[in-house]
Design a protein around this motif. Structure first.
Motif, PDB file in Angstrom:
ATOM      1  N   GLN A 289       0.629  -1.425  -0.211  1.00 30.82           N
ATOM      2  CA  GLN A 289       0.285   0.082  -0.182  1.00 30.82           C
ATOM      3  C   GLN A 289       0.686   1.553  -0.276  1.00 30.82           C
ATOM      4  N   ALA A 290       1.949   1.246   0.727  1.00 31.48           N
ATOM      5  CA  ALA A 290       2.818   2.153   0.407  1.00 31.48           C
ATOM      6  C   ALA A 290       3.604   2.316  -0.503  1.00 31.48           C
ATOM      7  N   ARG A 291       4.119   2.158  -0.872  1.00 29.78           N
ATOM      8  CA  ARG A 291       4.812   1.792  -2.315  1.00 29.78           C
ATOM      9  C   ARG A 291       3.677   1.949  -3.366  1.00 29.78           C
ATOM     10  N   THR A 292       2.440   1.393  -3.322  1.00 30.29           N
ATOM     11  CA  THR A 292       1.367   2.066  -4.059  1.00 30.29           C
ATOM     12  C   THR A 292       1.315   3.475  -4.556  1.00 30.29           C
ATOM     13  N   LEU A 293       1.225   4.219  -3.345  1.00 29.08           N
ATOM     14  CA  LEU A 293       0.641   5.446  -2.665  1.00 29.08           C
ATOM     15  C   LEU A 293       2.102   6.505  -3.241  1.00 29.08           C
ATOM     16  N   ALA A 294       3.655   5.835  -2.677  1.00 31.68           N
ATOM     17  CA  ALA A 294       4.141   6.604  -2.774  1.00 31.68           C
ATOM     18  C   ALA A 294       4.164   7.780  -3.800  1.00 31.68           C
ATOM     19  N   PRO A 295       4.203   7.562  -4.935  1.00 28.70           N
ATOM     20  CA  PRO A 295       4.024   8.660  -6.185  1.00 28.70           C
ATOM     21  C   PRO A 295       3.013   9.969  -5.551  1.00 28.70           C
ATOM     22  N   TRP A 296       2.138   9.665  -5.113  1.00 31.34           N
ATOM     23  CA  TRP A 296       1.484  10.777  -4.414  1.00 31.34           C
ATOM     24  C   TRP A 296       1.238  11.139  -3.035  1.00 31.34           C
ATOM     25  N   THR A 297       1.968  10.728  -2.083  1.00 33.54           N
ATOM     26  CA  THR A 297       1.997  10.418  -0.391  1.00 33.54           C
ATOM     27  C   THR A 297       3.257  11.365  -0.277  1.00 33.54           C
ATOM     28  N   MET A 298       4.658  11.169  -1.835  1.00 34.57           N
ATOM     29  CA  MET A 298       5.507  11.609  -1.553  1.00 34.57           C
ATOM     30  C   MET A 298       6.103  12.006  -2.411  1.00 34.57           C
ATOM     31  N   GLU A 299       5.496  12.679  -2.608  1.00 33.69           N
ATOM     32  CA  GLU A 299       5.986  13.444  -4.564  1.00 33.69           C
ATOM     33  C   GLU A 299       6.777  14.049  -4.611  1.00 33.69           C
ATOM     34  N   ASP A 300       5.931  15.399  -3.534  1.00 37.33           N
ATOM     35  CA  ASP A 300       7.324  16.905  -3.782  1.00 37.33           C
ATOM     36  C   ASP A 300       8.016  16.715  -1.531  1.00 37.33           C
ATOM     37  N   VAL A 301       7.754  15.471  -1.454  1.00 37.75           N
ATOM     38  CA  VAL A 301       8.821  15.652  -0.279  1.00 37.75           C
ATOM     39  C   VAL A 301      10.146  15.190  -0.344  1.00 37.75           C
ATOM     40  N   TRP A 302      10.750  16.279   0.205  1.00 31.97           N
ATOM     41  CA  TRP A 302      12.714  16.893   0.122  1.00 31.97           C
ATOM     42  C   TRP A 302      13.207  16.861   1.633  1.00 31.97           C
TER      43      TRP A 302
ATOM     44  N   GLU B 238       9.928  10.163  11.534  1.00 34.94           N
ATOM     45  CA  GLU B 238       8.118   9.998  11.064  1.00 34.94           C
ATOM     46  C   GLU B 238       8.218   9.611  12.289  1.00 34.94           C
ATOM     47  N   VAL B 239       7.106  10.580  12.810  1.00 35.64           N
ATOM     48  CA  VAL B 239       6.090  10.227  13.208  1.00 35.64           C
ATOM     49  C   VAL B 239       4.780   9.631  13.517  1.00 35.64           C
ATOM     50  N   GLY B 240       4.244   8.546  13.620  1.00 37.55           N
ATOM     51  CA  GLY B 240       3.809   7.686  13.826  1.00 37.55           C
ATOM     52  C   GLY B 240       4.242   6.821  12.444  1.00 37.55           C
ATOM     53  N   CYS B 241       5.157   6.714  12.366  1.00 41.56           N
ATOM     54  CA  CYS B 241       5.788   5.620  11.633  1.00 41.56           C
ATOM     55  C   CYS B 241       4.993   3.770  11.171  1.00 41.56           C
ATOM     56  N   GLY B 242       4.289   3.493  12.397  1.00 45.67           N
ATOM     57  CA  GLY B 242       3.386   2.744  12.226  1.00 45.67           C
ATOM     58  C   GLY B 242       4.528   1.396  12.029  1.00 45.67           C
ATOM     59  N   VAL B 243       3.925   0.519  10.784  1.00 47.74           N
ATOM     60  CA  VAL B 243       5.406  -1.266  10.378  1.00 47.74           C
ATOM     61  C   VAL B 243       6.375  -1.011   9.853  1.00 47.74           C
ATOM     62  N   GLY B 244       6.282   0.880   9.541  1.00 53.12           N
ATOM     63  CA  GLY B 244       7.964   1.147   8.795  1.00 53.12           C
ATOM     64  C   GLY B 244       7.963   1.313   7.461  1.00 53.12           C
ATOM     65  N   ALA B 245       6.786   1.101   6.681  1.00 53.37           N
ATOM     66  CA  ALA B 245       6.328   0.717   5.274  1.00 53.37           C
ATOM     67  C   ALA B 245       7.082   2.407   4.557  1.00 53.37           C
ATOM     68  N   GLU B 246       7.069   3.128   5.157  1.00 48.49           N
ATOM     69  CA  GLU B 246       7.652   4.519   4.413  1.00 48.49           C
ATOM     70  C   GLU B 246       8.490   4.843   4.951  1.00 48.49           C
ATOM     71  N   LEU B 247       9.190   4.250   5.930  1.00 48.10           N
ATOM     72  CA  LEU B 247      10.317   4.773   6.165  1.00 48.10           C
ATOM     73  C   LEU B 247      11.477   3.379   5.390  1.00 48.10           C
ATOM     74  N   VAL B 248      10.729   2.760   4.884  1.00 44.67           N
ATOM     75  CA  VAL B 248      11.688   2.162   3.794  1.00 44.67           C
ATOM     76  C   VAL B 248      12.199   2.777   2.651  1.00 44.67           C
TER      77      VAL B 248
END
Length: 105
Positions: free
Chosen positions: A19-32, A41-51
């Protein structure tokens, strides 16, 4: 609160990672974040977005916090072998000194 209702078995963790990998183009588009920065990362859950963040910005030091011990355990397992630490902490009571982070995701 009893915790995450879907549990933390490997099938659910894999679903969250997909799910995180699928959504990354939108959720991380302008993240730098700045090279050499330290980012939480606050509320990192299982670490999927940290990866994903670490893959996109390997020159940044990431770390995660989550309130749930079950989530922290799942994230540590997901991030095993990486240099990304995950701690239990509340987002409004972070265990970091003022100005010790360069960004928050």
């Amino acid at each position: 609160m009893s915790g995450y209702i879907h549990g933390f078995d490997p099938v659910e963790v894999a679903r969250l990672v997909r799910q995180a990998r699928t959504l990354a183009p939108w959720t991380m588009e302008d993240v730098w974040f700045p090279r050499g920065g330290r980012v939480l990362e606050v509320g990192c859950g299982v670490g999927a977005e940290l990866v994903l963040l670490a893959e996109r910005m390997p020159e940044v030091s990431f770390l995660g916090v989550d309130l749930s011990l079950s989530q922290v355990a799942a994230a540590r397992e997901q991030l095993a072998g990486s240099a990304i630490p995950v701690l239990q902490a509340a987002g409004d009571r972070l265990p970091f000194a003022d100005a010790s982070l360069d960004g928050i995701f």
